[in-house]
Design an enzyme around this catalytic site. Structure first.
Site, PDB file in Angstrom:
ATOM      1  N   GLY A 206       0.857  -1.191   0.000  1.00  0.00           N
ATOM      2  CA  GLY A 206       0.000   0.000   0.000  1.00  0.00           C
ATOM      3  C   GLY A 206       0.885   1.230   0.000  1.00  0.00           C
ATOM      4  O   GLY A 206       1.704   1.393   0.923  1.00  0.00           O
TER       5      GLY A 206
ATOM      6  N   ASP B 241      -1.400   4.715  -6.619  1.00  0.00           N
ATOM      7  CA  ASP B 241       0.014   4.795  -6.276  1.00  0.00           C
ATOM      8  C   ASP B 241       0.572   6.152  -6.653  1.00  0.00           C
ATOM      9  O   ASP B 241       1.517   6.629  -6.049  1.00  0.00           O
ATOM     10  CB  ASP B 241       0.795   3.720  -7.051  1.00  0.00           C
TER      11      ASP B 241
ATOM     12  N   LYS C 184      -3.032  -0.459  -8.830  1.00  0.00           N
ATOM     13  CA  LYS C 184      -2.853  -1.898  -8.996  1.00  0.00           C
ATOM     14  C   LYS C 184      -3.374  -2.385 -10.343  1.00  0.00           C
ATOM     15  O   LYS C 184      -4.437  -1.919 -10.793  1.00  0.00           O
ATOM     16  CB  LYS C 184      -3.599  -2.615  -7.857  1.00  0.00           C
TER      17      LYS C 184
HETATM   18  C1  LIG Z   1      -3.899   2.818  -0.379  1.00  0.00           C
HETATM   19  S1  LIG Z   1      -4.095   2.745  -2.087  1.00  0.00           S
HETATM   20  C2  LIG Z   1      -3.888   1.003  -2.425  1.00  0.00           C
HETATM   21  C3  LIG Z   1      -2.459   0.643  -2.632  1.00  0.00           C
HETATM   22  O1  LIG Z   1      -2.236  -0.772  -2.671  1.00  0.00           O
HETATM   23  C4  LIG Z   1      -2.016  -1.203  -4.000  1.00  0.00           C
HETATM   24  O2  LIG Z   1      -0.708  -1.634  -4.195  1.00  0.00           O
HETATM   25  P1  LIG Z   1      -0.062  -2.924  -3.465  1.00  0.00           P
HETATM   26  O3  LIG Z   1      -1.164  -3.813  -2.976  1.00  0.00           O
HETATM   27  O4  LIG Z   1       0.755  -3.566  -4.551  1.00  0.00           O
HETATM   28  O5  LIG Z   1       0.766  -2.343  -2.395  1.00  0.00           O
HETATM   29  C5  LIG Z   1      -2.222   0.014  -4.895  1.00  0.00           C
HETATM   30  O6  LIG Z   1      -1.340   0.030  -5.985  1.00  0.00           O
HETATM   31  C6  LIG Z   1      -1.979   1.180  -3.950  1.00  0.00           C
HETATM   32  O7  LIG Z   1      -0.626   1.449  -3.803  1.00  0.00           O
END
Ligand SMILES: CSC[C@H]1O[C@H](OP(=O)(O)O)[C@H](O)[C@@H]1O
Length: 341
Positions: A50, A228, A239
């Site tokens: 996240g 992101d 994502k």
């Molecule tokens: C808080 S916004 C969601 C966050 O999580 C997803 O990425 P990841 O699960 O790979 O860390 C998304 O891209 C955002 O960064």
């Protein structure tokens, strides 16, 4: 440093611990993140994940390393290694820039601790601001679809898109949530389903491929996702799978909202084409790994394409829901996200 507890971060007795998000929901394992190498590996393996949470965990570790006497040169190297762990996440870059400023102070040990704790408190407030701004866009009896995980696990507060959903549920506005499982790492099926269950928010878990038919049947009132990075023209990196939801929502005339802290905005990034997209390991697609072990179903020599993120063009977004309020397409077209002159 004082003790800290968020959904997925803990500082206890000056030790940083993280909740292993790869083991959830079957196991709640708190893991040490005492060294730069440990935290970088947790980030690379998405045990810490996240964009907001990654920035906060890196800031806390740097502050703890300073308190433990790490020399400035080593702190600089630690910061460099942490910043390289997730190039897409602008929250990480922004947080580290503020920690770098603190490092320039004469009493950098105290300045870095104060800054890291301030970032935690700010993130909680950013989440609340996003949720309050987003509430205005949630109609009564809503069936909302969300992708990946954007809740307390990914932030220090109630979350971004999931924070809006949580506060909307508390306001009696949610009929139910459609949770995209979010292949390949299943952040939705494992983490969002777990968070919504803990919050007793009604949801149904779907495979990502099922979203289209739900929209065609009129079962989705809006789509809410996180980010992101928000580029200067309003394009959003998030994502993998976010872009396809935006195209589907546009086709079906369904509002598509991106919820993110204003710190996710990167005015130095002109558009989505300029955003670095991390390519990840083949094994994430050829099978699945979790606390139960690993299952591989594709041929061992399968050729794999596994980008961690995709880019949603501003033209497909109905609103950018920030802690500072909802930004409309007209505002974006008028240059809202452009670098200030
Ligand atoms: C808080 S916004 C969601 C966050 O999580 C997803 O990425 P990841 O699960 O790979 O860390 C998304 O891209 C955002 O960064």
């Amino acid at each position: 440093m004082k003790n800290i507890q968020t959904t997925s971060l803990r500082v206890a007795n000056n030790q940083l611990l993280i909740l292993d998000q790869q083991a959830l929901p079957q196991q709640q394992n708190w893991l040490n993140a005492q060294s730069t190498e440990q935290l970088v590996d947790h980030i690379l393996q998405l045990r810490v994940r996240g964009a907001p949470l990654i920035g906060l965990s890196a800031s806390l570790l740097l502050a703890l390393q300073a308190e433990q006497g790490m020399p400035l040169a080593q702190l600089g190297a630690s910061m460099q290694a942490l910043s390289a762990s997730r190039p897409t996440a602008v929250n990480l870059m922004n947080n580290l820039a503020r920690m770098h400023q603190a490092m320039q102070q004469t009493d950098f040990v105290s300045a870095m601790s104060i800054q890291a704790l301030r970032l935690i408190d700010e993130d909680k407030q950013l989440c609340e601001g996003i949720a309050q701004a987003g509430l205005a866009r949630v109609t009564p009896n809503s069936r909302l679809l969300t992708h990946c995980n954007t809740g307390g696990l990914a932030t220090a507060g109630v979350g971004t898109a999931l924070g809006v959903i949580r506060r909307a549920h508390e306001a009696g506005l949610i009929k139910q949530v459609w949770v995209d499982e979010t292949r390949p790492l299943l952040q939705g099926g494992r983490l969002t389903a777990w968070e919504l269950g803990e919050l007793t928010i009604p949801y149904q878990l779907i495979c990502d491929s099922m979203a289209a038919s739900l929209m065609a049947k009129g079962e989705v009132d809006a789509v809410w996702v996180g980010a992101d990075r928000i580029a200067a023209n309003g394009d959003v990196a998030n994502k993998i799978g976010t872009y396809s939801l935006a195209v589907l929502a546009k086709f079906h005339g369904i509002p598509f909202y991106v919820a993110a802290p204003s710190t996710t905005h990167d005015p130095a990034c002109p558009n989505g084409d300029a955003i670095v997209i991390e390519q990840r390991a083949d094994q994430e697609v050829t099978g699945v790994t979790g606390s139960f072990g690993a299952v591989q179903w594709a041929p061992i020599d399968a050729k794999v394409y596994n980008p961690a993120f995709d880019v949603t063009p501003a033209s497909l977004i109905s609103g950018w829901v920030l802690d500072t309020g909802v930004v409309t397409p007209a505002q974006v077209a008028a240059g809202f996200f452009q670098p200030s002159k």
